[in-house]
Design a protein around this motif. Structure first.
Motif, PDB file in Angstrom:
ATOM      1  N   GLN A  57       1.257   6.322  -9.642  1.00 61.06           N
ATOM      2  CA  GLN A  57       0.107   5.559  -9.180  1.00 61.06           C
ATOM      3  C   GLN A  57       0.406   4.058  -9.142  1.00 61.06           C
ATOM      4  OE1 GLN A  57      -2.868   6.919 -12.063  1.00 61.06           O
ATOM      5  NE2 GLN A  57      -3.828   8.132 -10.462  1.00 61.06           N
ATOM      6  N   VAL A  58      -0.186   3.389  -8.162  1.00 63.87           N
ATOM      7  CA  VAL A  58      -0.095   1.930  -8.083  1.00 63.87           C
ATOM      8  C   VAL A  58      -1.481   1.345  -8.322  1.00 63.87           C
ATOM      9  CG1 VAL A  58       1.914   1.884  -6.579  1.00 63.87           C
ATOM     10  CG2 VAL A  58      -0.357   2.015  -5.565  1.00 63.87           C
ATOM     11  N   ARG A  59      -1.534   0.307  -9.132  1.00 71.80           N
ATOM     12  CA  ARG A  59      -2.801  -0.322  -9.477  1.00 71.80           C
ATOM     13  C   ARG A  59      -2.706  -1.831  -9.256  1.00 71.80           C
ATOM     14  NH1 ARG A  59      -1.776   3.405 -13.739  1.00 71.80           N
ATOM     15  NH2 ARG A  59      -3.255   5.126 -13.792  1.00 71.80           N
ATOM     16  N   TRP A  60      -3.864  -2.474  -9.271  1.00 74.49           N
ATOM     17  CA  TRP A  60      -3.935  -3.934  -9.177  1.00 74.49           C
ATOM     18  C   TRP A  60      -3.243  -4.447  -7.918  1.00 74.49           C
ATOM     19  CZ3 TRP A  60      -7.457  -4.574 -12.631  1.00 74.49           C
ATOM     20  CH2 TRP A  60      -7.443  -3.813 -13.781  1.00 74.49           C
ATOM     21  N   LEU A  61      -3.487  -3.734  -6.815  1.00 72.44           N
ATOM     22  CA  LEU A  61      -2.828  -4.071  -5.550  1.00 72.44           C
ATOM     23  C   LEU A  61      -3.139  -5.497  -5.084  1.00 72.44           C
ATOM     24  CD1 LEU A  61      -3.444  -0.631  -3.914  1.00 72.44           C
ATOM     25  CD2 LEU A  61      -1.212  -1.739  -3.916  1.00 72.44           C
ATOM     26  N   ARG A  62      -4.320  -5.945  -5.394  1.00 73.27           N
ATOM     27  CA  ARG A  62      -4.712  -7.278  -4.930  1.00 73.27           C
ATOM     28  C   ARG A  62      -3.897  -8.371  -5.600  1.00 73.27           C
ATOM     29  NH1 ARG A  62     -10.893  -9.709  -5.451  1.00 73.27           N
ATOM     30  NH2 ARG A  62     -10.448 -11.808  -4.647  1.00 73.27           N
ATOM     31  N   TRP A  63      -3.494  -8.157  -6.878  1.00 71.67           N
ATOM     32  CA  TRP A  63      -2.876  -9.231  -7.658  1.00 71.67           C
ATOM     33  C   TRP A  63      -1.363  -9.098  -7.824  1.00 71.67           C
ATOM     34  CZ3 TRP A  63      -7.587  -6.992  -9.271  1.00 71.67           C
ATOM     35  CH2 TRP A  63      -8.698  -7.824  -9.117  1.00 71.67           C
ATOM     36  N   ILE A  64      -0.809  -7.941  -7.543  1.00 72.56           N
ATOM     37  CA  ILE A  64       0.636  -7.736  -7.672  1.00 72.56           C
ATOM     38  C   ILE A  64       1.311  -8.022  -6.333  1.00 72.56           C
ATOM     39  CG2 ILE A  64       2.448  -6.035  -8.147  1.00 72.56           C
ATOM     40  CD1 ILE A  64       0.947  -6.948 -10.632  1.00 72.56           C
ATOM     41  N   ASP A  65       2.481  -8.676  -6.374  1.00 72.15           N
ATOM     42  CA  ASP A  65       3.151  -9.077  -5.136  1.00 72.15           C
ATOM     43  C   ASP A  65       3.887  -7.931  -4.454  1.00 72.15           C
ATOM     44  OD1 ASP A  65       2.677 -12.050  -5.010  1.00 72.15           O
ATOM     45  OD2 ASP A  65       3.566 -11.905  -7.014  1.00 72.15           O
ATOM     46  N   ARG A  66       4.609  -7.119  -5.222  1.00 69.77           N
ATOM     47  CA  ARG A  66       5.389  -6.034  -4.625  1.00 69.77           C
ATOM     48  C   ARG A  66       5.432  -4.831  -5.565  1.00 69.77           C
ATOM     49  NH1 ARG A  66       4.769  -8.609  -0.761  1.00 69.77           N
ATOM     50  NH2 ARG A  66       6.301  -9.344   0.787  1.00 69.77           N
ATOM     51  N   PHE A  67       5.541  -3.647  -4.954  1.00 71.90           N
ATOM     52  CA  PHE A  67       5.689  -2.402  -5.706  1.00 71.90           C
ATOM     53  C   PHE A  67       6.920  -1.653  -5.197  1.00 71.90           C
ATOM     54  CE2 PHE A  67       1.215  -3.360  -5.961  1.00 71.90           C
ATOM     55  CZ  PHE A  67       0.822  -2.945  -7.219  1.00 71.90           C
ATOM     56  N   GLY A  68       7.700  -1.105  -6.119  1.00 72.22           N
ATOM     57  CA  GLY A  68       8.717  -0.125  -5.773  1.00 72.22           C
ATOM     58  C   GLY A  68       8.233   1.217  -6.288  1.00 72.22           C
ATOM     59  N   VAL A  69       8.052   2.182  -5.405  1.00 74.27           N
ATOM     60  CA  VAL A  69       7.486   3.466  -5.818  1.00 74.27           C
ATOM     61  C   VAL A  69       8.533   4.567  -5.700  1.00 74.27           C
ATOM     62  CG1 VAL A  69       5.142   2.797  -5.212  1.00 74.27           C
ATOM     63  CG2 VAL A  69       6.570   3.942  -3.506  1.00 74.27           C
ATOM     64  N   MET A  70       8.351   5.612  -6.501  1.00 78.00           N
ATOM     65  CA  MET A  70       9.337   6.680  -6.560  1.00 78.00           C
ATOM     66  C   MET A  70       9.285   7.572  -5.330  1.00 78.00           C
ATOM     67  SD  MET A  70       9.968   9.483  -9.599  1.00 78.00           S
ATOM     68  CE  MET A  70       8.518  10.486  -9.266  1.00 78.00           C
ATOM     69  N   GLN A  71       8.094   7.792  -4.797  1.00 78.96           N
ATOM     70  CA  GLN A  71       7.972   8.760  -3.715  1.00 78.96           C
ATOM     71  C   GLN A  71       6.934   8.307  -2.701  1.00 78.96           C
ATOM     72  OE1 GLN A  71       6.694  12.437  -5.417  1.00 78.96           O
ATOM     73  NE2 GLN A  71       5.257  11.465  -6.801  1.00 78.96           N
ATOM     74  N   SER A  72       7.057   8.826  -1.492  1.00 81.61           N
ATOM     75  CA  SER A  72       6.202   8.397  -0.391  1.00 81.61           C
ATOM     76  C   SER A  72       4.742   8.796  -0.579  1.00 81.61           C
ATOM     77  CB  SER A  72       6.721   8.961   0.929  1.00 81.61           C
ATOM     78  OG  SER A  72       6.765  10.381   0.887  1.00 81.61           O
ATOM     79  N   GLN A  73       4.472   9.811  -1.417  1.00 84.25           N
ATOM     80  CA  GLN A  73       3.096  10.225  -1.644  1.00 84.25           C
ATOM     81  C   GLN A  73       2.250   9.098  -2.234  1.00 84.25           C
ATOM     82  OE1 GLN A  73       5.750  12.015  -2.110  1.00 84.25           O
ATOM     83  NE2 GLN A  73       5.385  14.222  -2.175  1.00 84.25           N
ATOM     84  N   SER A  74       2.897   8.174  -2.930  1.00 84.78           N
ATOM     85  CA  SER A  74       2.165   7.060  -3.526  1.00 84.78           C
ATOM     86  C   SER A  74       1.571   6.139  -2.470  1.00 84.78           C
ATOM     87  CB  SER A  74       3.087   6.258  -4.453  1.00 84.78           C
ATOM     88  OG  SER A  74       3.573   7.061  -5.502  1.00 84.78           O
ATOM     89  N   LEU A  75       2.078   6.214  -1.243  1.00 89.28           N
ATOM     90  CA  LEU A  75       1.594   5.346  -0.175  1.00 89.28           C
ATOM     91  C   LEU A  75       0.286   5.835   0.423  1.00 89.28           C
ATOM     92  CD1 LEU A  75       4.942   4.819   1.786  1.00 89.28           C
ATOM     93  CD2 LEU A  75       4.082   3.470  -0.121  1.00 89.28           C
ATOM     94  N   LYS A  76       0.000   7.133   0.320  1.00 88.58           N
ATOM     95  CA  LYS A  76      -1.118   7.736   1.063  1.00 88.58           C
ATOM     96  C   LYS A  76      -2.481   7.132   0.734  1.00 88.58           C
ATOM     97  CE  LYS A  76       1.254  12.134   1.816  1.00 88.58           C
ATOM     98  NZ  LYS A  76       1.254  13.600   1.548  1.00 88.58           N
ATOM     99  N   PRO A  77      -2.819   6.902  -0.558  1.00 91.19           N
ATOM    100  CA  PRO A  77      -4.162   6.380  -0.827  1.00 91.19           C
ATOM    101  C   PRO A  77      -4.296   4.866  -0.672  1.00 91.19           C
ATOM    102  CG  PRO A  77      -3.027   6.824  -2.885  1.00 91.19           C
ATOM    103  CD  PRO A  77      -2.097   7.257  -1.788  1.00 91.19           C
TER     104      PRO A  77
END
Length: 326
Positions: free
Chosen positions: A125-145
């Motif tokens: 899961q990715v949180r605090w999207l408004r305040w974090i500059d960049r995310f590296g995620v393990m899998q593409s499913q994290s992009l869907k929501p």
């Protein structure tokens, strides 16, 4: 030269799995990419409290040559609230906060304190999207929501543990020599965990299985890759009936620790279980035809190495599993 002025990289992390399987590979990659000049790039690591911590996390981090400064978990909250470390570290004008374990909100607050950009590695899961500059995620499913407004902040970087599991042929040969493995040897890895709640259950069960298997397959050898947060003397305590009451439930199972020429346990029935203390143990695991493991980060590592595994759960004492995770 990647930077025109000195920068600080601050890594936030917490537990033993994150320290060994995330931070270790990442700092090696950072130094490979950015160079070893501390005057140009300085890497600091701050630990946050973790219920599964062994107490050895700071010592492990300090053993990483790529890391310049380490702060222990006990000093975390004053740093979180005020941005001041226990040793009163200085901070450069430019820097990045890199999150590799803990609560993602920590990166938000500390990034604000220091005025640094923030990067979070996330498995799910990715949180605090408004305040974090960049995310590296393990899998593409994290992009869907994720809203299209923030999707540009996310990049799929894969599983850090899988990326870290590269094998060294020379190291593998040294393992074969050190353990005196023969071509006909069937090596089985035993991974009872690193936390007391798992070791109390896992060590007796692993020893009992080793004794049972070797009776029918004498060509089998056994090895425990000792977690870097654990020492062999502590591990051996869980094989001692005077110190581990769970052994009473498995009649006759116990073992004695020997330290020469390589550390190993010898069970009551004479089965030898080698103890491998070099970490990470990817080359050792690659020599195994099978691993018996508890749940945890090690299952992901074995999967990345494509090593067949059986995951052991103590169904005879289900209440013990309440303290397990992974």
């Amino acid at each position: 030269m990647l930077f025109t002025q000195p920068v600080d990289i601050l890594i936030l992390t917490n537990g033993p799995g994150e320290v060994t399987t995330w931070v270790g590979p990442v700092v090696k990659a950072l130094r490979s990419l950015l160079g070893d000049n501390q005057d140009q790039v300085r890497i600091s690591v701050v630990l946050s409290p973790c219920p599964n911590a062994s107490g050895q996390e700071a010592a492990i981090l300090q053993s990483y040559l790529e890391v310049d400064r380490v702060q222990e978990a006990k000093d975390f909250y004053p740093f979180l609230l005020r941005g001041k470390t226990a040793a009163e570290w200085d901070w450069r004008d430019r820097g990045v906060v890199l999150f590799l374990g803990g609560d993602q909100f920590f990166a938000v607050l500390i990034g604000r304190h220091l005025g640094y950009r923030t990067v979070i590695y996330s498995e799910w899961q990715v949180r605090w999207l408004r305040w974090i500059d960049r995310f590296g995620v393990m899998q593409s499913q994290s992009l869907k929501p994720v809203s299209l407004k923030y999707i540009h902040k996310l990049s799929v970087v894969g599983d850090l543990m899988a990326e870290a599991s590269s094998l060294n042929p020379d190291a593998r040969q040294k393992i074969v020599q050190a353990l005196e493995l023969q071509p006909q040897t069937e090596l089985i890895g035993l991974l009872p965990g690193s936390k007391p709640a798992k070791l109390m259950q896992g060590v007796p069960l692993a020893m009992a299985i080793a004794e049972h298997v070797q009776r029918s397959r004498p060509q089998t050898r056994f090895v425990i890759p000792v977690a870097p947060t654990l020492d062999v003397a502590t591990l051996a305590e869980y094989a001692d009936p005077l110190q581990n009451p769970v052994l009473e439930a498995i009649s006759g199972v116990s073992a004695t620790l020997y330290t020469q020429p390589q550390p190993y346990l010898k069970t009551a029935q004479g089965v030898r279980i080698d103890l491998w203390t070099q970490a990470p143990a990817y080359e050792l695991l690659s020599e195994c035809c099978l691993c018996l493991t508890t749940v945890g980060a090690n299952t992901a590592e074995l999967g990345a190495l494509t090593i067949p595994m059986l995951v052991l759960l103590p169904t005879q004492q289900l209440d013990a599993m309440r303290s397990w995770d992974g």
